[in-house]
Write an enzyme that holds these catalytic residues in place. Structure first.
Site, mmCIF file in Angstrom:
data_model
loop_
_atom_site.group_PDB
_atom_site.id
_atom_site.type_symbol
_atom_site.label_atom_id
_atom_site.label_comp_id
_atom_site.label_asym_id
_atom_site.label_seq_id
_atom_site.Cartn_x
_atom_site.Cartn_y
_atom_site.Cartn_z
ATOM 1 N N THR A 1 -31.211 12.483 13.796
ATOM 2 C CA THR A 1 -31.252 13.624 14.714
ATOM 3 C C THR A 1 -30.913 13.156 16.119
ATOM 4 O O THR A 1 -31.112 11.991 16.463
ATOM 5 C CB THR A 1 -32.656 14.250 14.767
ATOM 6 N N ASP A 2 -30.407 14.053 16.930
ATOM 7 C CA ASP A 2 -30.427 13.795 18.363
ATOM 8 C C ASP A 2 -31.895 13.787 18.772
ATOM 9 O O ASP A 2 -32.777 14.171 17.993
ATOM 10 C CB ASP A 2 -29.636 14.877 19.113
ATOM 11 N N ALA A 3 -32.193 13.333 19.985
ATOM 12 C CA ALA A 3 -33.590 13.196 20.399
ATOM 13 C C ALA A 3 -34.355 14.496 20.178
ATOM 14 O O ALA A 3 -33.934 15.568 20.631
ATOM 15 C CB ALA A 3 -33.658 12.777 21.855
ATOM 16 N N LEU A 4 -35.484 14.394 19.482
ATOM 17 C CA LEU A 4 -36.267 15.584 19.145
ATOM 18 C C LEU A 4 -37.042 16.151 20.329
ATOM 19 O O LEU A 4 -37.654 17.214 20.212
ATOM 20 C CB LEU A 4 -37.249 15.254 18.008
ATOM 21 N N VAL B 1 -26.807 14.239 14.501
ATOM 22 C CA VAL B 1 -26.641 15.687 14.439
ATOM 23 C C VAL B 1 -27.199 16.319 15.714
ATOM 24 O O VAL B 1 -28.297 15.997 16.153
ATOM 25 C CB VAL B 1 -27.340 16.273 13.197
#
Length: 636
Positions: A313-316, A274
């Site tokens: 998640t995409d990289a936080l 996402v």
């Protein structure tokens, strides 16, 4: 007797230090499959875990593939993070010091990952971003062009083979999960971060290529990810630098952005990544991006699209998210998990994120049921890869599994078939060769440009490898070619020299290396931005080259195909959709008529050409400046 006792004690000590060897053989990857035994292991393991261990299973952090001594501080920190935070997995990468990416060796990657697996109580799920195959991070593996080149070649079997080979090589080094394929529909020519990472602008073609890749990867034991949900193709902002907005309404989203994700879900994709993008049509809360939006992650992805796999998640640590959590960086992980994500990727601050998640679980802000459901997904994924049985790879087998000659040849064939001729004035191509260079005394070389072929290599930084393979390939055919490297820092100062060379030349090659680079900082009218277009200085020089010599200039788009919209005067235009070495080789072969040109644009170039355009040419060999067809091939 004493010697026998000593040998037994030594063997027992070995088993105590390396317990995995006591019962395990090396991994033998096959099709991803979760059997009843694996389900039981996952369920039994879940019930044994403490809250701290469950929370830790949700997190993945970077591991940079290189040799590390067991007492190296970097290795000790990795080991301590695995143990202290009970990490569920790692994301393998290599050192990146923009503009340089320091690829490493497969042996070093495999050895390090094996060692870290032994350091972990539970098997680690190892992921990587192998968008262009394992060679994107490691030397020696099969090289493929960017995804958009597959759209130009237009063959589903190529995408399936891409998945198969990537899976075989990834599993050989100990990577189980690829953050690919990219399901974004690149409909915005100004998109600075997707561009050639997308298969194209047609939702159906993108979906078909995505599912073909998934099919090939799954059959060979590699988990797959479609990204960047709910679609990052129609944005003009790099979410590594700021909050990108997807402005389409629901009709647009359902007809363009979402269909490839739906196809991937139906094909059994393992995970969905996402994005940190704002989508007002789905969630109007200005403090929400897709990755922290319950309406998008749970409401749309889980409930409406029916996805039951792992949501990551995409990289936080990307600015598109961290700017919303500057006061409490750990809350980003909590909000992302509450929204419905299962895996929390690359937190900006692991300790703060881990503590925030523990606090949310203990206070019942996060329910035990939700935590258990996500951890069970992760454990089942590990079991489906048979990691509960064997977690190590055989380093000695790398020489037979990575970089097989037949795979290397296929990667080159795909790049060849992707070459797309968009414009041809009929006066320049194919170029002619000029034989071999005249022998001379060593160390007494005198430059003499006899053939009058000039190549101008435009890149972001002339210190990089951009253009080096193209130069070598060109010199094999025209030994005395004049090759000039240009980047934004020197373009203005070199303009005079470049234009004088161009004016003298019989033929000119302008090779423009522009591909999406995450987080590349450029100064724009509205502050910090990113772009896949030429800088002002380099663009001005290319325009001058065309002003002086458009008729005898072939422009090579070594990446971004939309380049030509800024240079409508271009008369000879070829697209490779990629800056990979195989694409450089293909470009030179196409220029000299050595391969058939049969690619078709998978995107529309405003004011230049529509999707599907492409001038097909049979293979030719230029002789004495004529366009004599030496042999011909036809393609589908």
């Amino acid at each position: 007797m004493r010697r026998r006792i000593g040998l037994v004690l030594s063997f027992l000590s070995f088993l105590l230090v390396f317990p995995a060897f006591a019962k395990q053989k090396y991994q033998q990857p096959g099709p991803i499959h979760l059997d009843r035994e694996g389900e039981k292991w996952a369920e039994k393991t879940l019930h044994r875990l403490s809250i701290e261990e469950k929370v830790g299973q949700l997190f993945m952090i970077w591991v940079r593939a290189k040799f590390l001594n067991v007492n190296d501080p970097e290795y000790l920190q990795l080991r301590d993070s695995i143990r202290k935070c009970h990490l569920g997995g790692l994301t393998m990468t290599v050192r990146w010091d923009p503009p340089f990416l320091y690829r490493n060796q497969p042996y070093e990657a495999a050895e390090l990952l094996n060692r870290l697996q032994q350091d972990s109580k539970l098997p680690l799920l190892i992921a990587a971003d192998f968008e262009r195959g394992v060679t994107m991070r490691l030397h020696g593996a099969t090289e493929f062009p960017h995804a958009m080149a597959f759209g130009a070649a237009g063959k589903l079997q190529y995408a399936e083979a891409f998945g198969r080979i990537s899976a075989q090589e990834a599993r050989a080094i100990g990577v189980h999960w690829n953050f690919f394929p990219d399901a974004d529909v690149n409909s915005n020519p100004a998109n600075p971060i997707i561009n050639t990472r997308s298969f194209g602008e047609d939702p159906r073609q993108v979906g078909d290529l995505v599912t073909a890749y998934i099919r090939g990867a799954h059959a060979n034991g590699l988990m797959t990810t479609v990204k960047h949900f709910p679609g990052h193709g129609d944005t003009a902002t790099d979410s590594h630098l700021g909050v990108a907005q997807v402005s389409g309404d629901m009709t647009r989203l359902k007809s363009v952005e979402l269909p490839p994700f739906q196809q991937a879900i139906e094909a059994g994709v393992d995970s969905v990544m996402v994005a940190h993008v704002s989508v007002p049509a789905l969630d109007s809360d200005p403090n929400h991006v897709a990755s922290t939006s319950p309406a998008i992650v749970t409401g749309l992805l889980k409930n409406q699209l029916g996805f039951k796999g792992i949501i990551v998640t995409d990289a936080l640590d990307m600015a598109g998210l961290t700017r919303l959590y500057e006061a409490h960086i750990g809350r980003a992980a909590v909000d992302a998990f509450k929204a419905g994500n299962d895996v929390l990727l690359i937190p900006a601050d692991l300790d703060a994120s881990y503590r925030a998640m523990l606090e949310a679980v203990r206070s019942r802000e996060i329910s035990p049921a939700q935590l258990d459901a996500s951890v069970l997904k992760i454990l089942k994924a590990k079991a489906s890869l048979s990691l509960h049985k064997t977690r190590l790879v055989n380093v000695e087998a790398l020489s037979t599994l990575v970089g097989k000659p037949e795979n290397l040849a296929l990667g080159q064939q795909i790049a060849d078939d992707a070459i797309t001729l968009v414009r041809d004035n009929g006066k320049l191509l194919p170029l002619k060769t000029s034989g071999t260079a005249a022998p001379g005394l060593p160390y007494q070389r005198v430059e003499e440009v006899r053939d009058n072929t000039v190549a101008v290599i435009f890149s972001d930084d002339m210190r990089t490898e951009a253009g080096r393979t193209l130069e070598r390939q060109l010199r094999e055919r025209v030994p005395n070619a004049d090759v000039i490297y240009v980047d934004p820092r020197v373009a203005t100062a070199m303009s005079g020299d470049v234009l004088r060379a161009v004016d003298r030349a019989r033929s000119v090659i302008a090779a423009v290396y522009e591909v999406p680079v995450p987080g590349r900082v450029m100064k724009g009218a509205n502050g910090v931005t990113n772009s896949v277009g030429l800088s002002d200085a380099s663009g001005a020089l290319l325009q001058k080259v065309l002003d002086h010599a458009a008729e005898k200039t072939a422009v090579l788009a070594m990446g971004n195909p939309y380049l030509a919209q800024d240079f409508p005067a271009v008369q000879n235009y070829l697209c490779t959709f990629s800056n990979a070495t195989v694409s450089e080789i293909s470009a030179v072969k196409a220029l000299f008529g050595e391969i058939a040109v049969r690619g078709h644009l998978p995107v529309s170039i405003p004011n230049i050409a529509q999707r599907g355009a492409g001038i097909e040419r049979p293979a030719q060999i230029a002789q004495g400046g004529s366009r004599h067809a030496y042999y011909q091939t036809t393609g589908n």
